[in-house]
Design a protein around this motif. Structure first.
Motif, PDB file in Angstrom:
ATOM      1  N   ILE A 152      30.212 -15.128 -19.097  1.00 15.22           N
ATOM      2  CA  ILE A 152      29.154 -14.988 -19.747  1.00 15.22           C
ATOM      3  C   ILE A 152      28.252 -16.157 -19.617  1.00 15.22           C
ATOM      4  O   ILE A 152      27.041 -16.071 -19.856  1.00 15.22           O
ATOM      5  CB  ILE A 152      29.596 -15.080 -21.210  1.00 15.22           C
ATOM      6  CG1 ILE A 152      30.335 -13.748 -21.552  1.00 15.22           C
ATOM      7  CG2 ILE A 152      28.266 -15.234 -22.268  1.00 15.22           C
ATOM      8  CD1 ILE A 152      31.019 -13.873 -22.897  1.00 15.22           C
ATOM      9  N   ASN A 170      24.376 -16.174 -18.618  1.00 20.91           N
ATOM     10  CA  ASN A 170      23.386 -16.558 -19.470  1.00 20.91           C
ATOM     11  C   ASN A 170      22.419 -17.593 -18.726  1.00 20.91           C
ATOM     12  O   ASN A 170      21.226 -17.806 -18.904  1.00 20.91           O
ATOM     13  CB  ASN A 170      23.853 -17.069 -20.645  1.00 20.91           C
ATOM     14  CG  ASN A 170      24.263 -15.874 -21.475  1.00 20.91           C
ATOM     15  OD1 ASN A 170      23.812 -14.793 -21.699  1.00 20.91           O
ATOM     16  ND2 ASN A 170      25.174 -16.227 -22.648  1.00 20.91           N
ATOM     17  N   GLU A 210      18.677 -18.602 -19.041  1.00 23.06           N
ATOM     18  CA  GLU A 210      18.372 -19.980 -19.678  1.00 23.06           C
ATOM     19  C   GLU A 210      17.130 -20.661 -19.130  1.00 23.06           C
ATOM     20  O   GLU A 210      16.593 -21.443 -19.574  1.00 23.06           O
ATOM     21  CB  GLU A 210      19.667 -20.714 -20.103  1.00 23.06           C
ATOM     22  CG  GLU A 210      20.657 -20.095 -20.956  1.00 23.06           C
ATOM     23  CD  GLU A 210      20.041 -20.114 -22.355  1.00 23.06           C
ATOM     24  OE1 GLU A 210      18.993 -20.652 -22.509  1.00 23.06           O
ATOM     25  OE2 GLU A 210      20.883 -19.830 -23.239  1.00 23.06           O
ATOM     26  N   ASN A 267      14.055 -20.489 -20.351  1.00 28.24           N
ATOM     27  CA  ASN A 267      14.239 -21.116 -21.885  1.00 28.24           C
ATOM     28  C   ASN A 267      13.569 -22.183 -22.009  1.00 28.24           C
ATOM     29  O   ASN A 267      14.025 -23.335 -22.196  1.00 28.24           O
ATOM     30  CB  ASN A 267      15.338 -20.702 -22.776  1.00 28.24           C
ATOM     31  CG  ASN A 267      15.362 -21.263 -23.992  1.00 28.24           C
ATOM     32  OD1 ASN A 267      14.244 -21.224 -24.925  1.00 28.24           O
ATOM     33  ND2 ASN A 267      16.654 -21.760 -24.703  1.00 28.24           N
ATOM     34  N   VAL A 292      15.323 -16.805 -28.187  1.00 35.34           N
ATOM     35  CA  VAL A 292      16.326 -16.289 -27.540  1.00 35.34           C
ATOM     36  C   VAL A 292      17.652 -15.696 -28.389  1.00 35.34           C
ATOM     37  O   VAL A 292      17.863 -16.420 -29.244  1.00 35.34           O
ATOM     38  CB  VAL A 292      17.168 -17.609 -26.684  1.00 35.34           C
ATOM     39  CG1 VAL A 292      18.372 -16.927 -25.852  1.00 35.34           C
ATOM     40  CG2 VAL A 292      16.215 -17.866 -25.842  1.00 35.34           C
ATOM     41  N   GLU A 293      17.807 -14.532 -28.159  1.00 36.82           N
ATOM     42  CA  GLU A 293      18.838 -13.807 -28.996  1.00 36.82           C
ATOM     43  C   GLU A 293      20.087 -13.551 -28.149  1.00 36.82           C
ATOM     44  O   GLU A 293      19.967 -13.011 -27.010  1.00 36.82           O
ATOM     45  CB  GLU A 293      18.415 -12.687 -29.808  1.00 36.82           C
ATOM     46  CG  GLU A 293      19.188 -11.791 -30.721  1.00 36.82           C
ATOM     47  CD  GLU A 293      18.842 -10.756 -31.291  1.00 36.82           C
ATOM     48  OE1 GLU A 293      19.318  -9.765 -31.985  1.00 36.82           O
ATOM     49  OE2 GLU A 293      17.239 -10.726 -31.664  1.00 36.82           O
ATOM     50  N   TYR A 294      21.387 -13.634 -28.816  1.00 40.37           N
ATOM     51  CA  TYR A 294      22.667 -13.360 -28.122  1.00 40.37           C
ATOM     52  C   TYR A 294      23.092 -12.252 -28.810  1.00 40.37           C
ATOM     53  O   TYR A 294      23.257 -12.048 -30.089  1.00 40.37           O
ATOM     54  CB  TYR A 294      23.371 -14.516 -27.904  1.00 40.37           C
ATOM     55  CG  TYR A 294      22.786 -15.775 -27.382  1.00 40.37           C
ATOM     56  CD1 TYR A 294      23.008 -16.002 -25.968  1.00 40.37           C
ATOM     57  CD2 TYR A 294      22.048 -16.544 -27.966  1.00 40.37           C
ATOM     58  CE1 TYR A 294      22.314 -17.013 -25.294  1.00 40.37           C
ATOM     59  CE2 TYR A 294      21.374 -17.587 -27.436  1.00 40.37           C
ATOM     60  CZ  TYR A 294      21.503 -17.985 -25.992  1.00 40.37           C
ATOM     61  OH  TYR A 294      21.106 -19.050 -25.540  1.00 40.37           O
ATOM     62  N   ASP A 295      23.813 -11.301 -28.017  1.00 43.32           N
ATOM     63  CA  ASP A 295      24.796 -10.210 -28.478  1.00 43.32           C
ATOM     64  C   ASP A 295      25.927 -10.886 -29.351  1.00 43.32           C
ATOM     65  O   ASP A 295      26.679 -11.733 -28.739  1.00 43.32           O
ATOM     66  CB  ASP A 295      25.212  -9.380 -27.284  1.00 43.32           C
ATOM     67  CG  ASP A 295      25.947  -8.199 -27.982  1.00 43.32           C
ATOM     68  OD1 ASP A 295      25.822  -7.940 -29.290  1.00 43.32           O
ATOM     69  OD2 ASP A 295      26.496  -7.588 -27.147  1.00 43.32           O
ATOM     70  N   SER A 296      26.293 -10.481 -30.532  1.00 49.29           N
ATOM     71  CA  SER A 296      27.472 -10.986 -31.271  1.00 49.29           C
ATOM     72  C   SER A 296      28.571 -10.565 -30.799  1.00 49.29           C
ATOM     73  O   SER A 296      29.542 -11.212 -31.046  1.00 49.29           O
ATOM     74  CB  SER A 296      27.073 -10.388 -32.637  1.00 49.29           C
ATOM     75  OG  SER A 296      27.081  -9.095 -32.652  1.00 49.29           O
ATOM     76  N   GLY A 306      28.235 -12.066 -26.105  1.00 50.71           N
ATOM     77  CA  GLY A 306      27.693 -13.227 -26.043  1.00 50.71           C
ATOM     78  C   GLY A 306      26.553 -13.500 -25.075  1.00 50.71           C
ATOM     79  O   GLY A 306      26.040 -14.461 -25.019  1.00 50.71           O
ATOM     80  N   ARG A 307      26.223 -12.283 -24.626  1.00 55.77           N
ATOM     81  CA  ARG A 307      25.214 -12.006 -23.577  1.00 55.77           C
ATOM     82  C   ARG A 307      23.775 -12.303 -24.240  1.00 55.77           C
ATOM     83  O   ARG A 307      23.432 -11.675 -25.231  1.00 55.77           O
ATOM     84  CB  ARG A 307      25.322 -11.019 -22.447  1.00 55.77           C
ATOM     85  CG  ARG A 307      26.541 -11.024 -21.741  1.00 55.77           C
ATOM     86  CD  ARG A 307      26.390  -9.606 -20.707  1.00 55.77           C
ATOM     87  NE  ARG A 307      27.520  -9.822 -19.761  1.00 55.77           N
ATOM     88  CZ  ARG A 307      27.329  -9.502 -18.536  1.00 55.77           C
ATOM     89  NH1 ARG A 307      26.076  -9.157 -18.055  1.00 55.77           N
ATOM     90  NH2 ARG A 307      28.604  -9.664 -17.844  1.00 55.77           N
ATOM     91  N   ILE A 308      22.612 -12.837 -23.445  1.00 53.20           N
ATOM     92  CA  ILE A 308      21.138 -12.725 -23.740  1.00 53.20           C
ATOM     93  C   ILE A 308      20.771 -11.611 -24.110  1.00 53.20           C
ATOM     94  O   ILE A 308      21.177 -10.558 -22.993  1.00 53.20           O
ATOM     95  CB  ILE A 308      20.544 -13.710 -22.853  1.00 53.20           C
ATOM     96  CG1 ILE A 308      20.781 -15.287 -22.967  1.00 53.20           C
ATOM     97  CG2 ILE A 308      18.976 -13.158 -23.123  1.00 53.20           C
ATOM     98  CD1 ILE A 308      20.067 -15.959 -22.179  1.00 53.20           C
TER      99      ILE A 308
END
Length: 264
Positions: A47, A51, A55, A58, A243-247, A250-252
């Motif tokens: 992960i 990411n 990143e 970002n 930036v949003e991550y999958d709950s 954990g991936r962007i």
């Protein structure tokens, strides 16, 4: 006495068996726990590695050319790894969404990306998003690829970078011609220099025909202005604002960018 000895031996064997079985169970449980931890650690590492590829974008200074590369990377990922277009696959992640806002916080909008006449030839919306296996910008830039084949990238770059010295208004050219013919001729010289050949004649008898080739209604001016807008996007600076991550994984899964108003 003999029976008692045998009983003790049997009891000892049973106890030893229990000890051995318990030891094996403990070892198995420890191994399973170790494997679970290893799997979790490996997954966490994957992960982070995944990411990290995104990143790097970002930050507050992402040029349009770099952003375009990100879009192609996301499209490739969505096509190969995401559930987008891969419904029913055993392994699939949520697709990544990239959103781009061409209006900046300081009030500058996408008109900053256009040619001097402010006509929007490529970017006709304020916002664009990509959340699938298709890069919207490839469609927007398809005419750019055709222009590069028609004129060559070098010629287009030269003309776009020098357009203010070439593509003046019809009224200005008429004024130059009537009051200072050398200034009118210089416009033609500037065009030929950018084009890389004596394409247009600056002779007094031919200068009007030459001007028709690059005046306000000419095809080549429209093409150069279109290419200029493309170049402005590649030179524009954007900042990542979300930036949003999958709950679950954990991936962007989303990155939003906004035009900063800076172009160079």
């Amino acid at each position: 006495m003999e029976n008692a000895s045998k009983a003790l031996i049997m009891a000892g064997e049973v106890l030893l068996s229990i000890i051995i079985i318990s030891a094996l169970l403990l070892a198995f449980n420890n191994l399973s726990s170790y494997q679970d931890v290893k799997v979790k650690n490996d997954r966490a590492t994957q992960i982070v590695q995944f990411n990290n590829k995104y990143e790097v974008y970002n930050n507050d200074n992402v040029k349009g050319s770099t952003l375009y590369s990100l879009l192609n990377r996301v499209v490739d990922y969505n096509e190969r790894k995401s559930t987008e277009g891969n419904e029913g696959a055993e392994v699939g992640y949520k697709p990544i969404t990239i959103r781009i806002n061409l209006n900046s916080e300081d009030g500058k909008n996408r008109s900053e990306l256009t040619a001097p006449d402010k006509k929007q030839r490529i970017f006709k919306n304020d916002d664009y998003s990509i959340a699938s296996t298709n890069n919207t910008f490839n469609e927007l830039f398809k005419d750019i690829r055709k222009l590069e084949l028609k004129y060559s990238t070098g010629v287009l770059n030269n003309l776009a970078n020098g357009l203010t010295k070439i593509f003046i208004s019809d009224d200005d050219f008429k004024n130059y011609k009537n009051n200072n013919i050398n200034k009118a001729k210089q416009i033609i010289y500037n065009f030929n220099s950018a084009y890389g050949s004596e394409k247009l004649s600056a002779d007094d008898s031919k200068i009007d025909n030459s001007w028709k080739e690059i005046n306000e209604k000419s095809e080549i001016r429209e093409n150069v202005y279109t290419y200029y807008e493309y170049l402005q996007f590649t030179r524009a600076h954007f900042k990542c604002v979300k930036v949003e991550y999958d709950s679950e994984s954990g991936r962007i899964i989303e990155m939003d960018f906004q035009f900063t108003g800076k172009i160079n």
